[in-house]
Write a protein that holds these residues in place. Structure first.
Motif, short mmCIF file in Angstrom:
data_model
loop_
_atom_site.label_atom_id
_atom_site.label_comp_id
_atom_site.label_asym_id
_atom_site.label_seq_id
_atom_site.Cartn_x
_atom_site.Cartn_y
_atom_site.Cartn_z
N THR A 177 58.35 93.67 59.16
CA THR A 177 59.01 92.49 58.59
C THR A 177 59.32 92.63 57.10
O THR A 177 60.14 91.89 56.57
CB THR A 177 58.13 91.24 58.78
OG1 THR A 177 56.83 91.55 58.23
CG2 THR A 177 57.98 90.86 60.24
N ALA A 178 58.67 93.57 56.43
CA ALA A 178 58.94 93.75 54.99
C ALA A 178 60.00 94.84 54.77
O ALA A 178 60.36 95.10 53.62
CB ALA A 178 57.66 94.09 54.24
N TYR A 179 60.45 95.47 55.86
CA TYR A 179 61.50 96.49 55.79
C TYR A 179 61.18 97.58 54.75
O TYR A 179 62.06 98.02 54.00
CB TYR A 179 62.87 95.85 55.50
CG TYR A 179 63.18 94.72 56.46
CD1 TYR A 179 63.45 94.98 57.79
CD2 TYR A 179 63.14 93.39 56.04
CE1 TYR A 179 63.67 93.95 58.70
CE2 TYR A 179 63.37 92.36 56.93
CZ TYR A 179 63.63 92.64 58.25
OH TYR A 179 63.84 91.63 59.14
N CYS B 205 63.50 100.42 53.50
CA CYS B 205 64.92 100.06 53.73
C CYS B 205 65.11 98.58 53.38
O CYS B 205 65.60 97.80 54.20
CB CYS B 205 65.34 100.35 55.17
SG CYS B 205 64.32 99.57 56.43
N ARG B 206 64.71 98.23 52.15
CA ARG B 206 64.79 96.81 51.77
C ARG B 206 65.53 96.62 50.45
O ARG B 206 65.60 97.53 49.62
CB ARG B 206 63.40 96.20 51.69
CG ARG B 206 62.47 96.91 50.73
CD ARG B 206 61.06 96.40 50.84
NE ARG B 206 60.72 95.49 49.76
CZ ARG B 206 60.04 94.37 49.92
NH1 ARG B 206 59.63 94.01 51.12
NH2 ARG B 206 59.75 93.60 48.90
N THR B 207 66.03 95.41 50.30
CA THR B 207 66.65 95.07 49.02
C THR B 207 65.53 94.65 48.07
O THR B 207 64.37 94.52 48.49
CB THR B 207 67.61 93.88 49.18
OG1 THR B 207 66.82 92.77 49.66
CG2 THR B 207 68.72 94.18 50.17
N GLY C 215 63.59 91.85 49.31
CA GLY C 215 62.79 92.02 50.53
C GLY C 215 63.57 91.84 51.82
O GLY C 215 62.99 91.73 52.89
N GLN C 216 64.91 91.80 51.71
CA GLN C 216 65.74 91.72 52.93
C GLN C 216 66.08 93.13 53.41
O GLN C 216 65.94 94.10 52.67
CB GLN C 216 67.07 90.98 52.64
CG GLN C 216 66.93 89.67 51.91
CD GLN C 216 66.16 88.65 52.73
OE1 GLN C 216 66.49 88.43 53.88
NE2 GLN C 216 65.13 88.07 52.14
N PHE C 217 66.57 93.22 54.65
CA PHE C 217 66.96 94.51 55.20
C PHE C 217 68.12 95.09 54.40
O PHE C 217 69.08 94.38 54.09
CB PHE C 217 67.36 94.34 56.67
CG PHE C 217 67.89 95.60 57.28
CD1 PHE C 217 67.08 96.70 57.47
CD2 PHE C 217 69.23 95.70 57.67
CE1 PHE C 217 67.58 97.87 58.03
CE2 PHE C 217 69.74 96.86 58.23
CZ PHE C 217 68.91 97.95 58.40
N ASN C 218 68.04 96.39 54.10
CA ASN C 218 69.09 97.04 53.33
C ASN C 218 69.74 98.15 54.19
O ASN C 218 69.14 99.20 54.40
CB ASN C 218 68.47 97.66 52.06
CG ASN C 218 69.51 98.34 51.19
OD1 ASN C 218 70.59 98.69 51.66
ND2 ASN C 218 69.17 98.51 49.93
N SER D 53 54.18 91.14 53.36
CA SER D 53 54.82 91.39 54.67
C SER D 53 54.82 90.05 55.38
O SER D 53 53.76 89.58 55.80
CB SER D 53 53.99 92.36 55.51
OG SER D 53 54.22 93.67 55.13
N HIS E 153 60.54 88.18 61.02
CA HIS E 153 61.69 88.90 60.44
C HIS E 153 62.69 87.94 59.78
O HIS E 153 62.87 86.81 60.24
CB HIS E 153 62.41 89.69 61.54
CG HIS E 153 61.74 91.00 61.81
ND1 HIS E 153 62.07 92.15 61.14
CD2 HIS E 153 60.73 91.33 62.66
CE1 HIS E 153 61.30 93.14 61.58
NE2 HIS E 153 60.49 92.67 62.51
#
Ligand SMILES: Cc1cc2nc3c(=O)[nH]c(=O)nc-3n(C[C@H](O)[C@H](O)[C@H](O)COP(=O)(O)O)c2cc1C
Length: 523
Positions: free
Chosen positions: A206-208, A211-213, A216-219, A274, A278
């Motif tokens: 959930t913390a990606y 691969c996170r911005t 903490g969002q999906f990048n 985390s 999601h």
């Protein structure tokens, strides 16, 4: 006891003073031992945290000492071969023996009570045959996968760098390389220690991490870049894990090293959260579309998701989303509530999340019932340490098995149950460099390899004894269970197994309510 302590103190001081005064100064040497005991007692009485020490100065410390060594005393002197938990001595011993490649036979006969309710076994056949030990492989690839992965029957379940030491991760990955099986990174990202040449399943939580911005969002960009790593053979989106489903976690800033911050793509100096769920999707359709996006970004590598089953309706809703979109994951990993973790609240470990057997049967039934089973592999995890554990899970619907704690034992875990303290005495579940030094990857990777190979060999031997040539021939009725002193049932009698397409036409009563309530548009 407090009064007794004061009387003892006064007595010691008085006797020492009198004897020293009348010409025996040598007696004062006794204060080298008695002095610190008296000071400790005084400190105990005046501290305010521990009642036991206030009431039983000095002696109260024995309680803390015995509490500390209780697990060791229990393991070495109290537990029998079959009653230890989470893994009994027999389960642990067979892992150690197979990992060390030493004799793994038992003498004299079973120690199990074969008349106890719950006793389980598989039936052999008169047509038993010798089945050559071989590496049984299963291809993971749904219709949209462009880079199918030929997976071994047994693989290393998700455990992050951070939860495990550098040397433990190195040993696991090298072992996976030697034995040609797959190593799941855990949600903590791909560390350099994962890159020893063994195949990887890259897990995304959930913390990606990785691969996170910044927020903490999906990048998608960093995901695409890291998914290209040649060792990454599969990608697993983690929805939940059996030991703590629905529980996020916090990595405190104090424990966040520069190295971990880089691996996880997080800034130094801040707590890292985390979340429990999601942010990249919020509906069953959203989840399936996200799976499709990950597969596209990874250039068609097998993508699946891992979950511990909670509400049946929610899993059926995911199946409806697959049917509506025509998109399916390449695999689903089912984790049982009996699963392990580095650290979890007691309530989550003990009382949230369905156990593996019921979950596995539900997932298999749902996919069979939706005519989706041939597109999706089912991987399962939950206390796999022996050939029987694998055979039973395959018979109940799994295609592959993962082991986490079994593999930890192969690298030397002694079930000290200190993973949450950073004080693992064998250097497996710790980041303490001093403790980690005890674990030598060159030796332990060989053990991981041996454990995997010998366990697979045991599966082959059992299959031969059952008169079966292929693991796909295993069925629920091959596994027997004693349900009372005089009654035995096989698993197809104990549980309902659905016919292909059963949910699509006229769902059986046992599923109808959850199926009708399930919607691809919301969980
Ligand atoms: C130390 C430790 C760390 C774990 N970390 C993760 C993780 O990062 N992601 C995850 O999905 N599961 C994690 N798990 C759960 C395991 O992958 C596995 O699903 C569970 O322990 C059941 O397998 P087992 O009975 O063979 O241990 C962890 C387990 C342990 C013991």
């Amino acid at each position: 006891m407090r009064n007794l302590f004061w009387q003892f103190t006064v007595l010691v001081i008085a006797v020492n003073a009198i004897l020293a005064a009348i010409g025996y100064p040598g007696v004062l040497w006794s204060l080298i031992i008695l002095g610190p005991i008296i000071l400790l007692g005084i400190q105990d009485i005046f501290q305010t945290r521990h009642s036991i020490l206030r009431n039983f100065p000095v002696l109260g410390h024995f309680r803390f000492f015995f509490e500390e060594i209780r697990p060791e005393i229990h393991q070495y002197f109290v537990e029998s071969d079959t009653d230890g938990v989470p893994f009994n001595r027999q389960q642990r011993t067979v892992v150690y023996q197979r990992a060390k490649n030493i004799r793994d036979t038992v003498p004299f006969g079973t120690e199990r009570d074969v008349y106890a309710v719950g006793y389980e076994w598989v039936n052999h056949s008169i047509t038993a045959r010798r089945m050559e030990a071989k590496d049984i492989r299963v291809t993971v690839a749904g219709p949209d996968c462009k880079q199918p992965y030929s997976a071994s029957l047994l693989n290393i379940s998700a455990m992050s760098y951070g939860a495990l030491s550098q040397n433990a991760i190195r040993s696991l990955n090298l072992g996976a390389k030697l034995g040609n099986f797959c190593h799941n990174t855990g949600e903590g990202g791909i560390s350099p220690y994962h890159l020893q040449g063994g195949d990887l399943t890259w897990q995304i939580g959930t913390a990606y991490f990785g691969c996170r911005t910044k927020e903490g969002q999906f990048n998608p960009e960093t995901f695409q870049m890291r998914a290209k790593t040649p060792s990454v053979k599969m990608i697993e989106l983690k929805l939940s894990q059996g030991a703590k489903p629905g529980h996020g976690g916090i990595l405190p800033a104090a424990k966040l090293t520069k190295e971990i911050a880089e691996i996880r793509d997080v800034p130094l100096g801040h707590d890292v959260e985390s979340p429990p769920g999601h942010s990249a999707f919020s509906t069953p359709k959203g989840l399936i579309e996200f799976v499709a996006q990950l597969r596209e970004l990874s250039d068609g590598k097998p993508v699946g998701f891992k979950l511990c089953i909670g509400k049946r309706r929610e899993f059926l809703a995911i199946c409806k989303a697959m049917l509506e979109t025509g998109v399916t994951p390449d695999f689903i990993t089912v984790d049982g509530g009996e699963g392990g973790t580095g650290a979890a609240p007691l309530e989550f470990t003990n009382t949230i999340g369905a156990p593996l057997i019921e979950s596995l049967i539900l997932v298999n039934n749902a996919l069979v019932g939706c005519n989706l089973r041939d597109r999706i592999r089912i991987i399962c995890s939950g206390k796999v340490t022996t050939g029987f554990d694998i055979i039973k899970r395959l018979a109940l619907g799994a295609d592959l098995c993962n082991a986490a704690r079994g593999m930890m034992m192969a690298v030397g875990c002694i079930q000290a149950q200190k993973c949450n303290t950073n004080e693992c005495p064998v250097g497996v579940a710790t980041t303490n460099p001093m403790l980690m030094k005890g674990l030598v990857p060159a030796d332990k990777s060989q053990r991981v390899y041996n454990f995997h190979r010998n366990t697979e060999r045991s599966v082959c031997e059992m299959m031969g004894a059952m008169g079966l040539a292929n693991t796909e021939d295993l069925r629920p009725w091959h596994v027997m269970r004693r349900v009372s002193v005089s009654e035995i049932r096989n698993y197809s009698e104990l549980y309902e197994f659905l016919e292909p397409g059963a949910l699509l036409n006229n769902p059986p009563e046992s599923y109808a309510r959850a199926w009708n309530a399930a919607s691809a548009e919301s969980f």
